[in-house]
Enzyme design. Structure first.
Site, PDB file in Angstrom:
ATOM      1  N   SER A 186      30.314  40.950  14.542  1.00  0.00           N
ATOM      2  CA  SER A 186      29.121  40.777  15.374  1.00  0.00           C
ATOM      3  C   SER A 186      29.534  40.583  16.821  1.00  0.00           C
ATOM      4  CB  SER A 186      28.320  39.553  14.913  1.00  0.00           C
ATOM      5  OG  SER A 186      27.279  39.252  15.827  1.00  0.00           O
TER       6      SER A 186
ATOM      7  N   TYR B 242      27.962  30.313  12.656  1.00  0.00           N
ATOM      8  CA  TYR B 242      27.934  31.740  12.323  1.00  0.00           C
ATOM      9  C   TYR B 242      28.804  32.516  13.295  1.00  0.00           C
ATOM     10  CZ  TYR B 242      26.296  36.550  12.583  1.00  0.00           C
ATOM     11  OH  TYR B 242      26.250  37.920  12.654  1.00  0.00           O
TER      12      TYR B 242
END
Length: 233
Positions: A129, A142
């Site tokens: 990501s 995260y």
């Protein structure tokens, strides 16, 4: 025909990747809580495996079932992910642990279980990501898990390079979620910060995965390919 395993492929990016690779690969997918029915209706040749990848025994079972069904494994796409917001002052670390169990430990376990079956020219592709380097507000755990995934990607590329196994990652930016659309005002903010003036589509990520899985990328390993349209340049 080459065999690809894509985790977390019942929806979103994983589904797009599975649809793309299934055109010329045998494909196995994992799913957990999302019904893979819509994908299987379009691609009835896809082999679905229900698995909670946060569980300790899941990875070995997934690899065993894939090998039993197809007899080989050429492409492993670690797409399944947990995106659990976590407060910085949280004292219950269950959510922190879930982020790391699914986003980092599960890919490690899957690769370990798959290694006996991976031949030279095999490709491992981790879905990272943009948040690995641009942490998301309220989701630091995260974001940190994706940063750890990037480091592990490079480490595995170095360790497995002598065996001819390539390990790379794709780092999407803001990407459309057909099953769970973002609010329009949030999309507008992403677009304003993106050089190409749009958010990504799942097919953009699938195309990057296809490239890294192919012989066209045979001299590429240890790379984190940003597919984000020039987000926050």
């Amino acid at each position: 025909m080459r065999v690809a395993l894509i985790t977390g492929a019942a929806r979103g990016l994983g589904r797009a990747i599975a649809q793309d690779l299934a055109t010329d690969h045998h494909v196995a997918i994992t799913y957990n809580t999302t019904d893979p029915g819509p994908l299987l209706k379009e691609r009835p040749d896809v082999f679905p495996i229900k698995a909670d990848l946060a569980g300790a025994a899941a990875a070995a079972d997934v690899i065993t079932r894939t090998i039993t069904t197809f007899g080989r494994l050429d492409v492993l796409v670690n797409n399944a992910g947990a995106i659990v917001p976590t407060a910085h002052d949280a004292t219950d670390f269950a959510d922190h642990k879930l982020n790391f169990d699914v986003n980092v430990i599960a890919p490690m376990a899957l690769l370990s279980a798959a290694l006996p079956y991976l031949n030279p020219s095999a490709s491992v592709i981790n879905i990272s990501s943009t948040n690995a380097v641009l942490p998301a507000m309220g989701a630091s755990a995260y974001s940190a898990s994706k940063a750890a995934l990037n480091t592990w990607t490079r480490g595995m590329a170095k360790e497995l390079g002598p065996r001819g196994i390539r390990v790379n990652a794709v780092a999407p930016g803001a990407t459309e979620r057909p099953e769970n659309p973002r609010p329009e005002e949030l999309i507008e903010k992403f677009v304003e910060m993106t050089a190409l003036g749009r958010i990504g589509q799942p097919e953009d990520i699938a195309a990057a995965v296809r490239f890294l899985a192919s012989d066209a990328a045979s001299f590429i390993t240890g790379e984190i390919l940003n597919v984000n349209g020039g987000y926050r340049l």
